[in-house]
Design an enzyme around this catalytic site. Structure first.
Site, PDB file in Angstrom:
ATOM      1  CG  ASP A 105      -1.965   1.079   1.184  1.00 62.66           C
ATOM      2  OD1 ASP A 105      -2.726   1.129   0.199  1.00 62.66           O
ATOM      3  OD2 ASP A 105      -2.007   1.889   2.128  1.00 62.66           O
ATOM      4  CE  LYS A 161      -1.945   4.966   1.340  1.00 69.47           C
ATOM      5  NZ  LYS A 161      -2.144   4.946   2.805  1.00 69.47           N
ATOM      6  N   GLY A 184      -8.867   5.771   8.323  1.00 66.26           N
ATOM      7  CA  GLY A 184     -10.177   5.804   8.972  1.00 66.26           C
ATOM      8  C   GLY A 184     -11.272   6.087   7.973  1.00 66.26           C
TER       9      GLY A 184
END
Length: 814
Positions: free
Chosen positions: A678, A682, A796
């Protein structure tokens, strides 16, 4: 003198005719009143259909005629007292017998000529007008009936008769001067030539009849009563927010009617224009509505556009060739050939190079047009000075109409900008020097969308309608739906946006609702939807062809990421929480960026890095302002930062990871986070946004996760992590001994990118990073030693959804 015309819907039933009588009673005064009426709604079509069936040898025409007769007989019985019905019922029976005789002849001959057609359809108005006259008299309102064929004289061009103005004016004036009744009922649509042969004035010709009568009698007003409360800014069947135009000029009304505004028959304006007689469009079913007044000069309303209209079933043909340049006579020959073949030209456009002439005609005429034009230019085609006619079909014309456009620069740019932003391709453009009309030819499949786009652009000062399609309704997707619901009123009040969720899909089900999916019921609605298929979902989005459409990808799916290109090519903006597309091959990443630019939409993926943090936006601003990225250092995984901030060697590493997953900070499979994949995605995205052409395999990953943890399912992964607890404890102890913290760091410098676990000392900018925070340090030409820092919660569902929400709002500006 006043003239009132009532259309087919207005007299379509006994109850409606009673409304007409009531309206006329209210308007009756000392002046004479002429009432022009159409056939009962649908009768003309039924008569034509009967004739066509008879000509085709289909004996069912007799059943159709029985329906027509029974409808009129029933209307008489409902309108007129029993003791007064006899004569009018006999009239209806006699005229219906005449119709049957004509149809029998058509059946025997197998021919339905234009002359017979005019005779056939005239009976609709002949019967209705006499029934309505009898109804007025039975209601105590004295009315005379006058056959329009004795008043309006035409030539013998059946089906498209032209009025003999001088003869007609004399006949009307002679009649009015001798008529004793104050109320006269006249059938619309029909007339007669000099030999008393029945002709018609064209479909919708009752308006024209009324205008001729109004002009000949110097009427004070002409009122046209229909089933809408005036001319509208657009077709209300297509544009729900269309509204009545209070005031409009003769020229504007003529333009709108020529371009499809069916509330007014196009030739109607000309007779009243010469006499400056005001025309009022009124609603029979809402008689107290103000309606639309058509007059010499319309009242100002601050908008250069009066209305938007369209014409469907258009075909374009282009005469092209280098042999046309500088050679006089090509245009004359082209239009003479079309005129001799009686082909009506709707639109013309020619480039200043004289290399081509583009002409719009009715689609039904295109094959005939091609044949006659190819024949006319047979020699030039043979010697290759001119190409054979190029033909395009399935087109429509969309027209902006307004007298004031000529004093408002930028109207054309606004029009074509709005169409372009919504992926509507314009095939041809025409604008006269009067600047009263701007016409654009578009694909018929786009015409409804085009009219809605233009109406929103020019008339709707309230809310812009956004059609949002969402793929993915998990943690982030459901939070986004909650936020959209919560902010509906705020968006409407402050941004004038109405964000309608038109489509929802998850891995199991999908639903589409043109009117919008209820925020309170979406889980139940989705549960009852059809089986999910991302290809089918995209096909529906493209097929619906909604204006201001946005697709939001809230998944982590490769399959969903692969459909972005198709959506962007249809000018559907894409907002992606999903990192797959932007971190896939550089070629696909570049293609998506280029497609968005080419098709006037947006591809936004701010939440790919740092959730709702303005990381990509800040980087884009730096690049656009001319800064140069020298180095990027970042902690980009809220998951890993949460894990290493909470792992102290007291509770097992596996349990801390499990906690992170339960709190919504990890992917469904935490190995995507812990393996560094991940983070690699990015930093790859940031490198690409910095201008570097990197691929995933170019990034070095120094993984801290034992290879054994990468095998099996998620349950096996947690079990293996428990077994590998000494490994994780060793990593923590080594960092603690060096008075450092463990941080999974991503770096990009000089075209190279690397990710991995590092010991971060208290002096480092990355040290004071807590919870699920992310931080990105941009070292640039302008920030060489003291970096530009973007820091905050980087994981989140709530914050990620808010980042997607922000991108959706940005996309609404496209």
């Amino acid at each position: 003198m006043q003239v009132l015309k009532f259309g087919g819907t207005s007299v379509g039933s006994a109850d409606n005719i009673k409304r007409v009588i009531s309206i006329v009673k209210e308007k009756s005064g000392k002046d004479k009143t002429i009432i022009v009426v159409s056939a009962l709604g649908g009768t003309t079509d039924a008569l034509l259909n009967s004739g066509l069936m008879a000509a085709g040898g289909n004996e069912q025409y007799k059943e159709e005629l029985q329906h027509i007769e029974q409808r009129h007989l029933d209307t008489v019985k409902l309108l007129i007292p029993v003791q007064q019905q006899s004569s009018i019922l006999s009239m209806v029976k006699k005229l219906c017998n005449d119709i049957e005789d004509i149809c029998n002849g058509i059946f025997l001959l197998g021919e339905f000529s234009a002359r017979t057609r005019d005779r056939m359809v005239s009976y609709g108005e002949l019967i209705s007008s006499q029934v309505i006259a009898a109804a007025f008299n039975s209601a105590g309102v004295t009315a005379a009936w006058k056959d329009a064929r004795t008043l309006i004289q035409t030539n013998a061009n059946f089906g498209n008769a032209m009025v003999n103005v001088a003869a007609t004016r004399k006949q009307i004036k002679d009649y009015i001067s001798t008529c004793k009744e104050s109320l006269v009922i006249v059938p619309g649509f029909i007339a007669a030539d000099a030999n008393n042969e029945t002709t018609t004035l064209g479909r919708g010709g009752s308006d024209y009849t009324a205008a001729i009568l109004a002009a000949a009698t110097d009427a004070a007003t002409l009122e046209i009563w229909t089933d809408v409360s005036g001319m509208m800014t657009a077709d209300p069947r297509w544009v729900s927010s269309a509204r009545v135009i209070p005031s409009i000029s003769y020229q504007e009304a003529m333009e709108l009617s020529h371009f499809g505004a069916k509330v007014l028959y196009p030739p109607t304006i000309q007779p009243v224009l010469r006499k400056a007689i005001p025309v009022v469009i009124k609603n029979t079913f809402a008689p107290h509505d103000a309606g639309t007044i058509i007059q010499q000069k319309a009242a100002a309303n601050g908008n250069p556009i009066r209305g938007i209209s369209s014409v469907s079933n258009i075909a374009l043909f282009s005469l092209e060739g280098s042999g046309m340049v500088g050679v006089p006579g090509f245009s004359r020959r082209l239009f003479e050939a079309l005129s001799e073949a009686q082909i009506n030209v709707i639109l013309i456009t020619q480039g200043s190079s004289e290399h081509s002439i583009c002409v719009g005609v009715e689609a039904a005429s295109i094959h005939k047009a091609k044949a006659v034009v190819d024949a006319e230019f047979e020699h030039e085609i043979a010697v290759e000075k001119v190409q054979p006619l190029l033909v395009e079909t399935e087109l429509s014309i969309v027209a902006l109409v307004g007298e004031k456009m000529k004093s408002h620069p930028g109207t054309s740019g606004k029009m074509f900008g709005a169409l372009g932003r919504n992926g509507i391709n314009v095939r041809a453009i025409a604008q006269g020097s009067s600047e009263r009309n701007i016409s654009a030819v578009v694909a018929t499949k786009d015409v409804r969308k085009a009219i809605n786009v233009l109406h929103e652009e020019f008339f709707e000062t309230t809310n812009k309608q956004i059609h949002l399609f969402i793929a993915g309704t998990g943690n982030v997707g459901s939070k986004l739906l909650q936020q959209l619901q919560q902010q509906q009123e705020w968006l409407a009040k402050h941004l004038r946006l109405n964000v309608r969720v038109t489509g929802l899909a998850n891995s199991r089900k999908m639903i589409i609702d043109d009117k919008g999916i209820d925020f309170n019921q979406w889980p139940e609605k989705l549960q009852g939807g059809e089986e999910a298929d991302i290809e089918a979902f995209v096909n529906i989005i493209i097929g619906k062809n909604f204006r201001n459409a946005i697709f939001a990808d809230m998944t982590a799916s490769d399959a969903v990421a692969k459909v972005y290109d198709r959506l962007l090519q249809k000018s559907v903006s894409v907002v992606a929480c999903n990192k797959v597309a932007a971190s896939s091959s550089y070629a696909y990443y570049r293609e998506l960026k280029d497609l968005a630019r080419s098709y006037n939409c947006l591809y936004l993926f701010e939440t790919n890095v740092g959730a709702a943090l303005p990381v990509i936006g800040t980087l884009n601003d730096l690049m656009r302002s001319g800064d140069k990225i020298n180095r990027i250092e970042a902690v980009l995984s809220g998951t890993l930062n949460f894990v290493f901030n909470h792992y102290k060697g007291e509770v097992s590493f596996a349990k801390v990871v499990k906690q992170a997953q339960e709190e919504g900070y990890t992917e469904p499979d935490p190995r995507l986070d812990l393996s560094g994949t991940d983070v690699m995605r990015k930093i790859l995205i940031l490198a690409r946004e910095s201008g570097e052409q990197l691929e995933m395999e170019d990034i070095t990953c120094n993984s801290f996760l034992p290879e054994s943890c990468m095998h099996g399912d998620v349950k096996a992964f947690y079990k293996e992590m428990e077994r590998q607890e000494p490994h994780f404890k060793k990593l923590y102890d080594a960092a603690a001994a060096a008075n450092s913290k463990l941080k999974f760091v991503a770096k990009f410098e000089k075209g190279k990118a690397v990710v991995g676990l590092e010991h971060i000392s208290p002096q480092h900018d990355l040290y004071h990073l807590y919870g699920k925070d992310n931080v990105v340090l941009f070292y640039t030409a302008r920030y060489p030693s003291q970096p530009l820092v973007v820091k905050g919660a980087g994981a989140g569902a709530e914050v990620t959804a808010s980042g997607v929400f922000a991108d959706i709002i940005r996309a609404t500006a496209s």
